[in-house]
Design a protein around this motif. Structure first.
Motif, mmCIF file in Angstrom:
data_model
loop_
_atom_site.group_PDB
_atom_site.id
_atom_site.type_symbol
_atom_site.label_atom_id
_atom_site.label_comp_id
_atom_site.label_asym_id
_atom_site.label_seq_id
_atom_site.Cartn_x
_atom_site.Cartn_y
_atom_site.Cartn_z
ATOM 1 N N GLN A 210 -7.553 25.037 11.930
ATOM 2 C CA GLN A 210 -8.980 24.690 11.901
ATOM 3 C C GLN A 210 -9.843 25.874 11.478
ATOM 4 O O GLN A 210 -10.854 25.699 10.812
ATOM 5 N N LEU A 211 -9.464 27.077 11.886
ATOM 6 C CA LEU A 211 -10.276 28.265 11.610
ATOM 7 C C LEU A 211 -9.944 28.938 10.282
ATOM 8 O O LEU A 211 -10.650 29.843 9.849
ATOM 9 N N GLU A 212 -8.876 28.518 9.653
ATOM 10 C CA GLU A 212 -8.443 29.132 8.398
ATOM 11 C C GLU A 212 -9.537 29.136 7.319
ATOM 12 O O GLU A 212 -9.662 30.132 6.602
ATOM 13 N N PRO A 213 -10.350 28.083 7.164
ATOM 14 C CA PRO A 213 -11.401 28.135 6.140
ATOM 15 C C PRO A 213 -12.405 29.277 6.353
ATOM 16 O O PRO A 213 -12.955 29.814 5.401
ATOM 17 N N MET A 214 -12.634 29.677 7.608
ATOM 18 C CA MET A 214 -13.560 30.775 7.888
ATOM 19 C C MET A 214 -12.929 32.144 7.636
ATOM 20 O O MET A 214 -13.628 33.101 7.349
ATOM 21 N N ASP A 215 -11.601 32.233 7.780
ATOM 22 C CA ASP A 215 -10.876 33.476 7.543
ATOM 23 C C ASP A 215 -9.563 33.124 6.847
ATOM 24 O O ASP A 215 -8.573 32.822 7.509
ATOM 25 N N PRO A 216 -9.549 33.163 5.512
ATOM 26 C CA PRO A 216 -8.349 32.770 4.766
ATOM 27 C C PRO A 216 -7.102 33.604 5.099
ATOM 28 O O PRO A 216 -5.991 33.172 4.852
ATOM 29 N N GLU A 217 -7.283 34.781 5.683
ATOM 30 C CA GLU A 217 -6.147 35.637 6.033
ATOM 31 C C GLU A 217 -5.662 35.422 7.467
ATOM 32 O O GLU A 217 -4.740 36.100 7.921
ATOM 33 N N LEU A 218 -6.249 34.483 8.180
ATOM 34 C CA LEU A 218 -5.965 34.307 9.600
ATOM 35 C C LEU A 218 -4.486 34.041 9.883
ATOM 36 O O LEU A 218 -3.883 34.710 10.721
ATOM 37 N N SER A 219 -3.888 33.105 9.196
ATOM 38 C CA SER A 219 -2.458 32.811 9.413
ATOM 39 C C SER A 219 -1.587 33.985 9.015
ATOM 40 O O SER A 219 -0.594 34.290 9.680
ATOM 41 N N GLN A 220 -1.971 34.662 7.942
ATOM 42 C CA GLN A 220 -1.206 35.827 7.490
ATOM 43 C C GLN A 220 -1.268 36.940 8.545
ATOM 44 O O GLN A 220 -0.266 37.587 8.840
ATOM 45 N N LEU B 40 6.597 39.302 34.236
ATOM 46 C CA LEU B 40 6.369 40.440 33.341
ATOM 47 C C LEU B 40 7.458 41.482 33.539
ATOM 48 O O LEU B 40 7.837 41.794 34.663
ATOM 49 N N LYS B 41 7.908 42.024 32.429
ATOM 50 C CA LYS B 41 8.885 43.110 32.480
ATOM 51 C C LYS B 41 8.165 44.385 32.051
ATOM 52 O O LYS B 41 7.629 44.456 30.958
ATOM 53 N N LEU B 42 8.162 45.348 32.922
ATOM 54 C CA LEU B 42 7.493 46.621 32.654
ATOM 55 C C LEU B 42 8.535 47.706 32.434
ATOM 56 O O LEU B 42 8.440 48.802 32.961
ATOM 57 N N ASP B 43 9.531 47.384 31.622
ATOM 58 C CA ASP B 43 10.668 48.265 31.408
ATOM 59 C C ASP B 43 10.589 49.080 30.121
ATOM 60 O O ASP B 43 11.529 49.765 29.755
ATOM 61 N N ARG B 44 9.458 49.013 29.436
ATOM 62 C CA ARG B 44 9.272 49.785 28.207
ATOM 63 C C ARG B 44 7.970 50.577 28.330
ATOM 64 O O ARG B 44 7.172 50.334 29.224
ATOM 65 N N ALA B 45 7.766 51.497 27.405
ATOM 66 C CA ALA B 45 6.580 52.363 27.478
ATOM 67 C C ALA B 45 5.282 51.556 27.468
ATOM 68 O O ALA B 45 4.318 51.914 28.136
ATOM 69 N N TYR B 46 5.258 50.457 26.709
ATOM 70 C CA TYR B 46 4.038 49.669 26.586
ATOM 71 C C TYR B 46 4.295 48.190 26.819
ATOM 72 O O TYR B 46 5.377 47.686 26.528
ATOM 73 N N LEU B 47 3.294 47.533 27.320
ATOM 74 C CA LEU B 47 3.247 46.079 27.400
ATOM 75 C C LEU B 47 2.086 45.675 26.494
ATOM 76 O O LEU B 47 0.986 46.218 26.628
ATOM 77 N N ILE B 48 2.346 44.777 25.563
ATOM 78 C CA ILE B 48 1.296 44.329 24.651
ATOM 79 C C ILE B 48 1.060 42.846 24.879
ATOM 80 O O ILE B 48 2.007 42.052 24.861
ATOM 81 N N LEU B 49 -0.186 42.504 25.109
ATOM 82 C CA LEU B 49 -0.567 41.097 25.215
ATOM 83 C C LEU B 49 -1.305 40.722 23.947
ATOM 84 O O LEU B 49 -2.340 41.310 23.624
ATOM 85 N N TYR B 50 -0.753 39.760 23.239
ATOM 86 C CA TYR B 50 -1.410 39.199 22.067
ATOM 87 C C TYR B 50 -1.935 37.839 22.480
ATOM 88 O O TYR B 50 -1.192 36.881 22.604
ATOM 89 N N ASP B 51 -3.212 37.776 22.755
ATOM 90 C CA ASP B 51 -3.868 36.518 23.124
ATOM 91 C C ASP B 51 -4.148 35.780 21.822
ATOM 92 O O ASP B 51 -5.189 35.938 21.209
ATOM 93 N N ASN B 52 -3.158 35.017 21.412
ATOM 94 C CA ASN B 52 -3.223 34.378 20.101
ATOM 95 C C ASN B 52 -3.807 32.970 20.178
ATOM 96 O O ASN B 52 -4.077 32.450 21.257
ATOM 97 N N LEU B 53 -3.995 32.404 19.020
ATOM 98 C CA LEU B 53 -4.548 31.064 18.888
ATOM 99 C C LEU B 53 -3.424 30.040 18.795
ATOM 100 O O LEU B 53 -2.392 30.311 18.178
ATOM 101 N N PRO B 54 -3.632 28.850 19.353
ATOM 102 C CA PRO B 54 -2.645 27.799 19.139
ATOM 103 C C PRO B 54 -2.598 27.428 17.651
ATOM 104 O O PRO B 54 -3.588 27.605 16.931
ATOM 105 N N ALA B 55 -1.457 26.934 17.201
ATOM 106 C CA ALA B 55 -1.265 26.601 15.783
ATOM 107 C C ALA B 55 -2.348 25.661 15.268
ATOM 108 O O ALA B 55 -2.857 25.838 14.154
ATOM 109 N N SER B 56 -2.738 24.679 16.070
ATOM 110 C CA SER B 56 -3.768 23.731 15.629
ATOM 111 C C SER B 56 -5.112 24.419 15.410
ATOM 112 O O SER B 56 -5.839 24.107 14.468
ATOM 113 N N MET B 57 -5.446 25.378 16.251
ATOM 114 C CA MET B 57 -6.706 26.102 16.108
ATOM 115 C C MET B 57 -6.656 27.039 14.899
ATOM 116 O O MET B 57 -7.657 27.221 14.206
ATOM 117 N N LEU B 58 -5.484 27.637 14.662
ATOM 118 C CA LEU B 58 -5.319 28.494 13.481
ATOM 119 C C LEU B 58 -5.661 27.711 12.215
ATOM 120 O O LEU B 58 -6.366 28.206 11.350
#
Length: 157
Positions: free
Chosen positions: A126-136, A106-124
């Motif tokens: 699979q879940l797209e029918p439940m949330d059509p805007e998910l990939s967007q 981890l580099k703590l050299d900026r004001a903020y560290l942001i963790l985006y706990d995202n979904l793997p592409a395959s899961m995205l």
């Protein structure tokens, strides 16, 4: 000849700027280690956004993280995305030293560290029918986080 030289310099500076702000993939194991370090007893749901203030050495509360994130983009989907994906950090305890010890990468050299706990592409997919805007939402978030100068941004995948 001058114009070509100027164009080359402009391209190089744009390229350097883009490369210095890219998202960094932590991977599932490192993400788990980080979250276990800062909030061992909390269950974590994803997709999730966590914002750490490296100067104050605290994770921002959900309302404070949302307020900060809302300043980063003005697209109509952005407020919905930040409200849904920013998670509660009231049980998180952290410091720069603790984070650096748990994950030396981890580099703590900026004001903020942001963790985006995202979904793997395959899961995205699979879940797209439940949330059509998910990939967007995922693409928008990655684009915005990848361009920040005020934060170092990490993803899971």
């Amino acid at each position: 000849m001058r114009i070509i030289f100027i164009l080359i310099l402009m391209f190089m500076s744009i390229n350097v700027s883009a490369n210095s702000s890219q998202l960094i993939a932590l991977g599932q194991q490192n993400k788990s280690l980080m979250l276990e370090t800062v909030a061992a007893k909390q269950k974590h749901k994803f997709p999730a956004l966590y914002v750490y203030d490296s100067q104050q050495q605290v994770f921002l509360s959900k309302p404070d993280a949302e307020a900060y994130l809302l300043t980063l983009n003005s697209q109509p989907l952005w407020p919905k995305l930040t409200a849904q994906w920013t998670k509660n950090t009231s049980q998180f305890t952290a410091s720069n030293q603790l984070l650096a010890k748990a994950l030396p990468m981890l580099k703590l050299d900026r004001a903020y560290l942001i963790l985006y706990d995202n979904l793997p592409a395959s899961m995205l997919k699979q879940l797209e029918p439940m949330d059509p805007e998910l990939s967007q939402k995922d693409n928008l978030l990655k684009t915005v986080l990848g361009q920040l100068d005020s934060a170092r941004s990490y993803t899971t995948y």
